[in-house]
Write an enzyme that holds these catalytic residues in place. Structure first.
Site, PDB file in Angstrom:
ATOM      1  N   ASP A 140      27.026  41.309 -62.475  1.00 58.91           N
ATOM      2  CA  ASP A 140      26.035  41.919 -61.584  1.00 58.91           C
ATOM      3  C   ASP A 140      24.668  41.232 -61.666  1.00 58.91           C
ATOM      4  OD1 ASP A 140      28.091  43.698 -61.182  1.00 58.91           O
ATOM      5  OD2 ASP A 140      27.252  45.244 -62.492  1.00 58.91           O
ATOM      6  N   GLY A 187      28.665  44.161 -57.749  1.00 61.00           N
ATOM      7  CA  GLY A 187      27.266  43.956 -58.128  1.00 61.00           C
ATOM      8  C   GLY A 187      26.543  45.251 -58.453  1.00 61.00           C
TER       9      GLY A 187
HETATM   10  O1  F6P Z   1      29.421  45.911 -63.812  1.00 64.77           O
HETATM   11  C1  F6P Z   1      30.426  45.023 -63.429  1.00 64.77           C
HETATM   12  C2  F6P Z   1      31.285  45.629 -62.358  1.00 64.77           C
HETATM   13  O2  F6P Z   1      32.287  44.696 -61.996  1.00 64.77           O
HETATM   14  C3  F6P Z   1      30.533  46.106 -61.115  1.00 64.77           C
HETATM   15  O3  F6P Z   1      30.170  45.054 -60.272  1.00 64.77           O
HETATM   16  C4  F6P Z   1      31.518  47.066 -60.545  1.00 64.77           C
HETATM   17  O4  F6P Z   1      30.876  48.068 -59.785  1.00 64.77           O
HETATM   18  C5  F6P Z   1      32.132  47.691 -61.768  1.00 64.77           C
HETATM   19  O5  F6P Z   1      31.929  46.788 -62.838  1.00 64.77           O
HETATM   20  C6  F6P Z   1      33.606  47.991 -61.648  1.00 64.77           C
HETATM   21  O6  F6P Z   1      33.987  48.664 -62.775  1.00 64.77           O
HETATM   22  P1  F6P Z   1      35.498  48.949 -63.159  1.00 64.77           P
HETATM   23  O7  F6P Z   1      36.071  47.661 -63.659  1.00 64.77           O
HETATM   24  O8  F6P Z   1      35.394  49.971 -64.216  1.00 64.77           O
HETATM   25  O9  F6P Z   1      36.199  49.401 -61.915  1.00 64.77           O
END
Ligand code: F6P
Length: 365
Positions: free
Chosen positions: A143, A186
């Site tokens: 992000d 992001g």
């Molecule tokens: O913080 C990194 C990230 O990939 C974000 O861009 C996204 O919103 C989130 O993590 C997704 O999280 P998860 O892997 O828990 O679905």
């Protein structure tokens, strides 16, 4: 904490939160730089789960870090569900948790923790440091929203992946005269959207930092139609929102975890239909593709620099700090500074102005 000062410093390494490309380069660099300075290195599997749960802690050997530079993910494993403070409701409870982490480290004979992670992990490190645990942080997140550092490892690779996707969608958009909406990750920062959109030649880029007006995006599509360009590419950050709206969530925040964002692209497609756009609009959600795959060379280099500096801080017993890139050089800052700095896109900043200057629609004046 448990061993006499003359014994080699024993460092526990963990990769917290979600994975990001480049983490393995940081692990490898930390291991080599630390062991060359006489430090012992152990690692916790799956973030804090290894330290506090069943996954366990292991002593890292040189064989473990061989050949891992081109690998995505983290050889240590990651977890977004192992925040030790997830259930601590107030400061007193947090201090209790921190004290139990400290005891666990003493039991394991670990003197200091190195945590590679994003804003959540740096917040954990700050709390632990406050409670007297010797911690060093390495910033990683696709992000790019850790404000204390100019770059975080993982962002460049995610941008590269997203830009290639935008390239690929261009040809199919053009063949069918379609509007392609590409939703990228992001969270509340628009770095991936803005950079991949500029790199991929998007016609509109919508980021969380600038609330958008669907009518303006529709006007951009019509402007292109009038030029005979009956296809358009719109890149939208998952945290983007219409004027007066909020980010689109698919799961609410709970137990120390932020909300899961999703649906921004579909919502925009709906807004375009309401604004009278009659083209076929197709939404592509890139999702976790952006977190996977081989890290870009620039992320490997950055992560290596971060890992080396983290080892130096440990060797010099300079704890309570996150390594960072500032003015192109590697340095460090306190966790307080790291957590306080805003890491989102400046709506009046250079990159936004650059996008506007070449006619990209940002959804607002
Ligand atoms: O913080 C990194 C990230 O990939 C974000 O861009 C996204 O919103 C989130 O993590 C997704 O999280 P998860 O892997 O828990 O679905």
């Amino acid at each position: 904490m448990s061993e006499p000062k003359s014994a080699a410093l024993h460092v526990g390494l963990l990769t917290g939160g979600g994975d990001a490309p480049g983490l393995n380069a940081a692990v490898r660099a930390f291991f080599h730089a630390a062991t060359r300075r006489g430090l012992r290195v152990s690692a916790s599997r799956f973030g804090f789960e290894g330290l506090l749960g069943r996954a366990g802690v292991f002593s890292v050997r040189v064989e473990d870090v061989r050949g891992i530079l081109p690998r995505g993910g983290s050889i240590l494993g990651c977890s977004t569900k192992s925040n030790p403070f997830a259930l601590a409701v107030d400061r007193a409870a947090k201090l209790d948790v921190a004290a139990s982490v400290k005891r666990r480290l003493i039991d394991l004979g670990i003197d200091a923790l190195v945590l590679a992670g994003g804003d959540g992990t740096m917040g954990i490190a700050r709390m632990l440091a406050e409670a007297g645990v010797s911690c060093v942080g390495i910033p990683k997140t696709i992000d790019g929203d850790l404000g204390g550092t100019e770059r975080t490892c993982g962002l460049d690779t995610a941008v590269e992946t997203a830009a290639h996707a935008v390239d690929a969608l261009h040809s199919t958009a053009e063949s069918h005269n379609r509007v392609m909406v590409v939703e990228v990750m992001g969270r509340n920062a628009g770095w991936i959207a803005l950079r991949a959109g500029i790199a991929g030649g998007a016609d509109a880029i919508l980021i969380p930092e600038i609330a958008y007006d669907g009518e303006r995006v529709a006007a951009k599509i019509r402007e292109r139609d009038a030029l005979g360009l009956r296809f358009s590419i719109i890149v939208i950050g998952e945290g983007a929102q219409p004027v007066g709206g909020t980010p689109s969530e698919i799961e609410r925040a709970r137990q120390g975890r932020p909300p899961r964002l999703g649906g921004a692209g579909e919502r925009l497609a709906q807004a375009l239909a309401e604004a009278g756009i009659t083209h076929d609009v197709r939404v592509t959600v890139l999702g976790h593709l952006q977190r996977g795959g081989a890290p870009a060379a620039s992320d490997r280099v950055l992560a290596t620099r971060f890992g080396v500096h983290a080892a130096e801080l440990c060797a010099e017993r300079r704890f309570g700090r996150m390594v960072a890139l500032r003015n192109g050089a590697i340095e460090s800052m306190t966790f307080d500074e790291a957590c306080a700095a805003r890491g989102t896109v400046d709506p009046g900043g250079d990159l936004v102005r650059c996008a506007r200057a070449i006619g990209i629609e940002l959804g607002a004046a």
